[in-house]
Design a protein around this motif. Structure first.
Motif, mmCIF file in Angstrom:
data_model
loop_
_atom_site.group_PDB
_atom_site.id
_atom_site.type_symbol
_atom_site.label_atom_id
_atom_site.label_comp_id
_atom_site.label_asym_id
_atom_site.label_seq_id
_atom_site.Cartn_x
_atom_site.Cartn_y
_atom_site.Cartn_z
ATOM 1 N N PHE A 59 -10.413 2.343 59.957
ATOM 2 C CA PHE A 59 -11.435 3.375 59.779
ATOM 3 C C PHE A 59 -11.413 4.358 60.946
ATOM 4 N N ALA A 60 -11.358 3.853 62.170
ATOM 5 C CA ALA A 60 -11.347 4.728 63.346
ATOM 6 C C ALA A 60 -10.098 5.601 63.360
ATOM 7 N N PHE A 61 -8.950 5.001 63.061
ATOM 8 C CA PHE A 61 -7.714 5.790 63.084
ATOM 9 C C PHE A 61 -7.675 6.808 61.956
ATOM 10 N N SER A 62 -8.284 6.496 60.815
ATOM 11 C CA SER A 62 -8.239 7.430 59.695
ATOM 12 C C SER A 62 -8.876 8.768 60.061
ATOM 13 N N VAL A 63 -9.913 8.743 60.891
ATOM 14 C CA VAL A 63 -10.531 9.985 61.354
ATOM 15 C C VAL A 63 -9.579 10.725 62.284
ATOM 16 N N ILE A 64 -8.975 9.987 63.218
ATOM 17 C CA ILE A 64 -7.994 10.591 64.125
ATOM 18 C C ILE A 64 -6.829 11.167 63.331
ATOM 19 N N TYR A 65 -6.403 10.438 62.311
ATOM 20 C CA TYR A 65 -5.281 10.855 61.471
ATOM 21 C C TYR A 65 -5.509 12.248 60.894
ATOM 22 N N LEU A 66 -6.664 12.468 60.303
ATOM 23 C CA LEU A 66 -6.910 13.743 59.640
ATOM 24 C C LEU A 66 -7.017 14.883 60.652
ATOM 25 N N PHE A 67 -7.703 14.653 61.765
ATOM 26 C CA PHE A 67 -7.782 15.673 62.798
ATOM 27 C C PHE A 67 -6.390 15.999 63.335
ATOM 28 N N ALA A 68 -5.600 14.969 63.621
ATOM 29 C CA ALA A 68 -4.268 15.181 64.193
ATOM 30 C C ALA A 68 -3.331 15.857 63.204
ATOM 31 N N LEU A 69 -3.381 15.451 61.948
ATOM 32 C CA LEU A 69 -2.483 16.018 60.942
ATOM 33 C C LEU A 69 -2.768 17.501 60.733
ATOM 34 N N PHE A 70 -4.031 17.857 60.585
ATOM 35 C CA PHE A 70 -4.362 19.267 60.370
ATOM 36 C C PHE A 70 -4.182 20.081 61.651
ATOM 37 N N GLY A 71 -4.379 19.437 62.793
ATOM 38 C CA GLY A 71 -4.080 20.113 64.050
ATOM 39 C C GLY A 71 -2.599 20.426 64.170
ATOM 40 N N ALA A 72 -1.754 19.492 63.743
ATOM 41 C CA ALA A 72 -0.302 19.708 63.753
ATOM 42 C C ALA A 72 0.088 20.830 62.801
ATOM 43 N N LEU A 73 -0.617 20.923 61.680
ATOM 44 C CA LEU A 73 -0.356 21.993 60.720
ATOM 45 C C LEU A 73 -0.566 23.366 61.366
ATOM 46 N N VAL A 74 -1.664 23.506 62.098
ATOM 47 C CA VAL A 74 -1.954 24.782 62.762
ATOM 48 C C VAL A 74 -0.963 25.036 63.895
ATOM 49 N N MET A 101 -7.443 27.927 56.989
ATOM 50 C CA MET A 101 -7.444 29.369 57.216
ATOM 51 C C MET A 101 -6.341 29.783 58.191
ATOM 52 N N LEU A 102 -6.218 29.042 59.311
ATOM 53 C CA LEU A 102 -5.242 29.403 60.336
ATOM 54 C C LEU A 102 -3.801 29.145 59.893
ATOM 55 N N ALA A 103 -3.622 28.211 58.971
ATOM 56 C CA ALA A 103 -2.268 27.899 58.495
ATOM 57 C C ALA A 103 -1.788 28.869 57.426
ATOM 58 N N ALA A 104 -2.682 29.697 56.908
ATOM 59 C CA ALA A 104 -2.317 30.646 55.853
ATOM 60 C C ALA A 104 -1.322 31.680 56.381
ATOM 61 N N PRO A 105 -0.469 32.212 55.508
ATOM 62 C CA PRO A 105 0.576 33.147 55.948
ATOM 63 C C PRO A 105 0.058 34.527 56.333
ATOM 64 N N THR A 106 -1.173 34.827 55.985
ATOM 65 C CA THR A 106 -1.745 36.126 56.343
ATOM 66 C C THR A 106 -2.852 35.932 57.366
ATOM 67 N N GLY A 107 -3.015 36.911 58.224
ATOM 68 C CA GLY A 107 -4.088 36.860 59.190
ATOM 69 C C GLY A 107 -5.419 37.135 58.517
ATOM 70 N N VAL A 108 -6.483 36.867 59.230
ATOM 71 C CA VAL A 108 -7.818 37.107 58.682
ATOM 72 C C VAL A 108 -8.661 37.791 59.749
ATOM 73 N N ASP A 109 -9.449 38.763 59.324
ATOM 74 C CA ASP A 109 -10.346 39.445 60.242
ATOM 75 C C ASP A 109 -11.280 38.420 60.885
ATOM 76 N N PRO A 110 -11.459 38.472 62.214
ATOM 77 C CA PRO A 110 -12.293 37.468 62.888
ATOM 78 C C PRO A 110 -13.698 37.368 62.332
ATOM 79 N N VAL A 111 -14.297 38.482 61.958
ATOM 80 C CA VAL A 111 -15.655 38.449 61.419
ATOM 81 C C VAL A 111 -15.668 37.761 60.063
ATOM 82 N N ILE A 112 -14.709 38.114 59.196
ATOM 83 C CA ILE A 112 -14.624 37.481 57.876
ATOM 84 C C ILE A 112 -14.330 35.994 58.027
ATOM 85 N N GLY A 113 -13.442 35.667 58.961
ATOM 86 C CA GLY A 113 -13.120 34.261 59.205
ATOM 87 C C GLY A 113 -14.337 33.477 59.665
ATOM 88 N N PHE A 114 -15.123 34.071 60.572
ATOM 89 C CA PHE A 114 -16.332 33.405 61.051
ATOM 90 C C PHE A 114 -17.321 33.190 59.915
#
Length: 306
Positions: free
Chosen positions: A281-296, A38-51
């Motif tokens: 296995f442990a790093f794979s979880v970190i990987y996904l969190f870090a990758l999507f965090g970098a996207l945002v 949602m946050l990486a999308a090119p358009t903003g989103v109303d906070p209520v709709i986003g929630f």
């Protein structure tokens, strides 16, 4: 009470048992990737709709997880890793878990449709059915490729988050779906390698049980190799900036290195240790969190629009 069959007369369930049905740890990853989409999308989103959108993603995922545990109660009773869940431990009626899962699933789709949009609601409904029916009922007990095909169930949240913000589907959410889809097999097979005895005891045809460790490790490496260019693709296609691109390259390189360690021939003693598999296995979880965090971070700092 010790783990028993799901037919044992249950004790009264409390709110913690219902919460456990939703698999909170898995839900946290679902919520995070959905929010990042949602946050990486090119358009903003109303906070209520986003929630509302993120709440529906979380509730829908919880409903699918409850239905998964309702269907697999007898299997869960045979595995140490899952024997203390509410149903196999005898703390809840199976019908209560079923009704709870249906209520969450249907409710989340209806609220998503009314509050956010029916396209997002339709994709949410597909993801719930994919996990609760296609994966749980059809694929998991029948084929060692269950987690490959079934991986699509966990890949929908960022796409739903993107649709909630933009109202449509473009190349970027498809790539985010593909990243999670190709990430799932090495992530899950790394776990399956060191809990293989559980799956064998329950008669679940997971890859290590059916094809053996050597084949499973080789396939982990294949998917890790495929994942790297797919994860870097948004940067190469100029859909993101350098923050995401550099993060995807570095994280992917580490993921690939750990997968190579898993795929490398191992002695019987090392095979029992499973240290490489646990690290992956442990790093794979970190990987996904870090990758999507970098996207945002890339989107918020550089303002690159996909």
């Amino acid at each position: 009470m010790t783990a028993t069959s799901a037919s044992t007369l249950p004790l009264p369930a409390d709110w913690r048992d219902f919460l456990a049905l939703t698999k909170p740890r898995v839900m946290s990853l679902v919520i995070f990737t959905g929010l990042c989409g949602m946050l990486a999308a090119p358009t903003g989103v109303d906070p209520v709709i986003g929630f509302v959108a993120i709440l529906c993603i979380a509730v829908g995922a919880g409903g699918a997880a409850a239905l998964n545990q309702w269907w697999e109660a007898d299997l869960d009773a045979k595995m140490k890793r899952t024997a203390n869940r509410p149903l196999p431990a005898g703390r809840m009626e199976r019908s209560a878990a079923r009704d709870f899962g249906i209520a969450l699933s249907v409710g989340s789709v209806i609220v998503m449709g009314l509050g956010v949009g029916w396209l997002a609601a339709a994709i949410l409904a597909i993801s719930i059915v994919y996990y609760a029916v296609v994966y749980t009922i059809w694929l998991k007990p029948r084929t060692p490729q269950n987690i490959v095909i079934g991986g699509g169930a966990g890949a929908f949240p960022p796409m739903i988050g993107w649709i909630a913000a933009t109202g449509d589907v473009t190349l970027m959410p498809v790539l985010l779906f593909a990243i999670i889809f190709f990430w799932t097999p090495p992530h899950f097979w790394a776990l399956a390698l060191f809990v293989e005895t559980d799956y064998a005891a329950a008669g679940v045809p997971m890859m290590p049980v059916v094809a053996g460790h050597k084949s499973t490790r080789r396939q982990i490496l294949i998917y890790a190799v495929l994942l790297l260019p797919i994860a870097v693709a948004p940067f190469l296609l100029e859909l993101t900036g350098w923050i995401y691109g550099l993060s995807a390259l570095l994280l992917g390189a580490i993921f690939l290195f750990l997968s190579i360690k898993v795929a490398t021939f191992r002695t019987a003693a090392n095979d029992m240790d499973m240290a490489a598999e646990k690290r992956l296995f442990a790093f794979s979880v970190i990987y996904l969190f870090a990758l999507f965090g970098a996207l945002v971070a890339d989107r918020l700092i550089l303002g690159v629009h996909a």
